[in-house]
Design an enzyme around this catalytic site. Structure first.
Site, mmCIF file in Angstrom:
data_model
loop_
_atom_site.group_PDB
_atom_site.id
_atom_site.type_symbol
_atom_site.label_atom_id
_atom_site.label_comp_id
_atom_site.label_asym_id
_atom_site.label_seq_id
_atom_site.Cartn_x
_atom_site.Cartn_y
_atom_site.Cartn_z
ATOM 1 N N SER A 123 6.441 -0.569 10.467
ATOM 2 C CA SER A 123 5.086 -0.440 9.929
ATOM 3 C C SER A 123 4.873 1.003 9.512
ATOM 4 O O SER A 123 5.375 1.927 10.171
ATOM 5 C CB SER A 123 4.083 -0.809 11.028
ATOM 6 N N SER A 124 4.117 1.175 8.438
ATOM 7 C CA SER A 124 3.823 2.550 7.989
ATOM 8 C C SER A 124 3.047 3.300 9.075
ATOM 9 O O SER A 124 3.122 4.520 9.170
ATOM 10 C CB SER A 124 2.990 2.524 6.707
ATOM 11 N N ARG A 125 2.307 2.564 9.897
ATOM 12 C CA ARG A 125 1.480 3.228 10.921
ATOM 13 C C ARG A 125 2.301 3.705 12.122
ATOM 14 O O ARG A 125 1.781 4.462 12.943
ATOM 15 C CB ARG A 125 0.346 2.302 11.374
ATOM 16 N N GLN B 94 -3.047 -12.251 7.959
ATOM 17 C CA GLN B 94 -3.232 -11.930 6.539
ATOM 18 C C GLN B 94 -2.556 -12.994 5.670
ATOM 19 O O GLN B 94 -3.111 -13.444 4.669
ATOM 20 C CB GLN B 94 -2.637 -10.540 6.248
ATOM 21 N N MET C 113 0.853 -1.195 0.000
ATOM 22 C CA MET C 113 0.000 0.000 0.000
ATOM 23 C C MET C 113 0.890 1.247 0.000
ATOM 24 O O MET C 113 0.435 2.344 0.346
ATOM 25 C CB MET C 113 -0.938 -0.016 1.202
ATOM 26 N N ASP D 188 2.071 -9.393 9.383
ATOM 27 C CA ASP D 188 0.635 -9.615 9.186
ATOM 28 C C ASP D 188 0.413 -11.121 9.050
ATOM 29 O O ASP D 188 0.053 -11.618 7.976
ATOM 30 C CB ASP D 188 0.167 -8.877 7.940
ATOM 31 N N HIS E 269 9.498 -3.344 3.529
ATOM 32 C CA HIS E 269 9.067 -3.590 2.145
ATOM 33 C C HIS E 269 10.279 -3.903 1.264
ATOM 34 O O HIS E 269 10.222 -4.781 0.398
ATOM 35 C CB HIS E 269 8.372 -2.348 1.564
ATOM 36 N N LEU F 165 6.712 3.144 1.628
ATOM 37 C CA LEU F 165 7.629 2.022 1.793
ATOM 38 C C LEU F 165 8.698 2.288 2.845
ATOM 39 O O LEU F 165 9.192 3.403 2.982
ATOM 40 C CB LEU F 165 8.290 1.723 0.436
ATOM 41 N N HIS F 166 9.036 1.243 3.582
ATOM 42 C CA HIS F 166 10.098 1.300 4.597
ATOM 43 C C HIS F 166 11.011 0.092 4.379
ATOM 44 O O HIS F 166 10.741 -0.739 3.484
ATOM 45 C CB HIS F 166 9.486 1.348 6.005
#
Ligand code: PAF
Length: 280
Positions: A187-189, A155, A32, A152, A39, A35-36
């Protein structure tokens, strides 16, 4: 070779058709964006396993609940494309919402049992959104292999069931979680965390490590889970679940040889998830 930057489904199909015609294997990394290094570790693993690598960037509306962060999810397309180009990715696929979900789109993919527990219990419809978009993206790109991060974990289980049950001819690869120096899963969050919350956040992984030690020492599952929830709550987390399960995400049995300890908890408004493996 500069990276192909592709928006249209027909163009990615033409590209992959040419690659397949010249017998080149294809790995696919759906993301999504924002990127970090986590990824980029998926990309590096993809490059080891296939001749061509496609990364998609698509913030998928159908996997966000009504009160979740779809509108504010960080979108950093230019920066992401630069990172992917520098990493030697062959193509980035940036579809529009309308092309993935055309008007009168009526099909959803629902992986039933494994979507109902843990994150699925508190995020209604989330895994159906994930399964639907992943199925569409796999059909569009038709890769030999697809890679997903194991942070995840549920997932990954949902996607494994989807690929198995729909007989998709794709090998799935789960890639280990990348962590910050203090143990926090990337995490992007994480960028939603305030400076104070960011100091507390690594307690999530520390508690998983503590629980792993207790499990190895032979402590009872329920005692470990309850104590972990107490510790996290005391530190300031609002715990959704802290659970010991088997690798298929069913309740752990004392004679199991392999466990996964899973946690989801909110710090302020930020929902964090993490997990740790325990093998005897
Ligand atoms: O893990 C993610 O980033 C997303 O859930 C995925 C697999 C790209 C589907 O939108």
């Amino acid at each position: 070779m500069t990276m192909h930057r592709i928006q249209h489904i027909s163009d990615i199909r033409t590209l992959t058709k040419n690659w397949r015609a010249s017998h080149q294997s294809i790995a696919f990394v759906p993301t999504m964006g924002n990127l970090h290094p986590g990824h980029l570790s998926l990309v590096a693993e993809a490059q080891k396993r296939a001749e061509k690598v496609i990364v998609s960037i698509f913030v998928n509306p159908s996997q966000f609940g009504l009160n979740e962060d779809f509108a504010t999810y960080p979108r950093t397309e230019e920066q992401d494309c630069q990172l992917l180009n520098a990493a030697g990715v062959d193509a980035v696929f940036l579809p529009s919402i309308d092309s993935i979900y055309p008007i009168d789109d009526q099909t959803v993919v629902n992986v039933t049992r494994v979507s109902q527990t843990y994150c699925g219990a508190s995020r209604t419809g989330h895994f159906s959104g994930v399964a639907t978009v992943v199925c569409k993206l796999l059909n569009i790109t038709q890769p030999d292999i697809a890679l997903f991060g194991l942070k995840d974990f549920q997932q990954f289980n949902v996607i494994q069931c989807l690929v198995r049950d729909l007989h998709l001819p794709i090998t799935l690869v789960g890639v280990q979680t990348m962590r910050e120096k203090d143990g926090l899963a990337m995490s992007s969050r994480n960028q939603y965390l305030s400076p104070q919350e960011r100091i507390i956040a690594p307690t999530l992984y520390k508690t998983l490590c503590w629980a792993k030690d207790r499990l190895i020492a032979g402590c009872h599952f329920k005692t470990i889970e309850n104590e972990a929830i107490q510790q996290l709550t005391h530190t300031g987390f609002d715990v959704d679940y802290f659970s010991i399960a088997n690798q298929h995400l069913q309740p752990a049995q004392s004679n199991d040889q392999s466990f996964i300890i899973l946690v989801a908890a909110k710090l302020g408004n930020t929902r964090l998830i993490d997990n740790i493996n325990v093998n005897f």
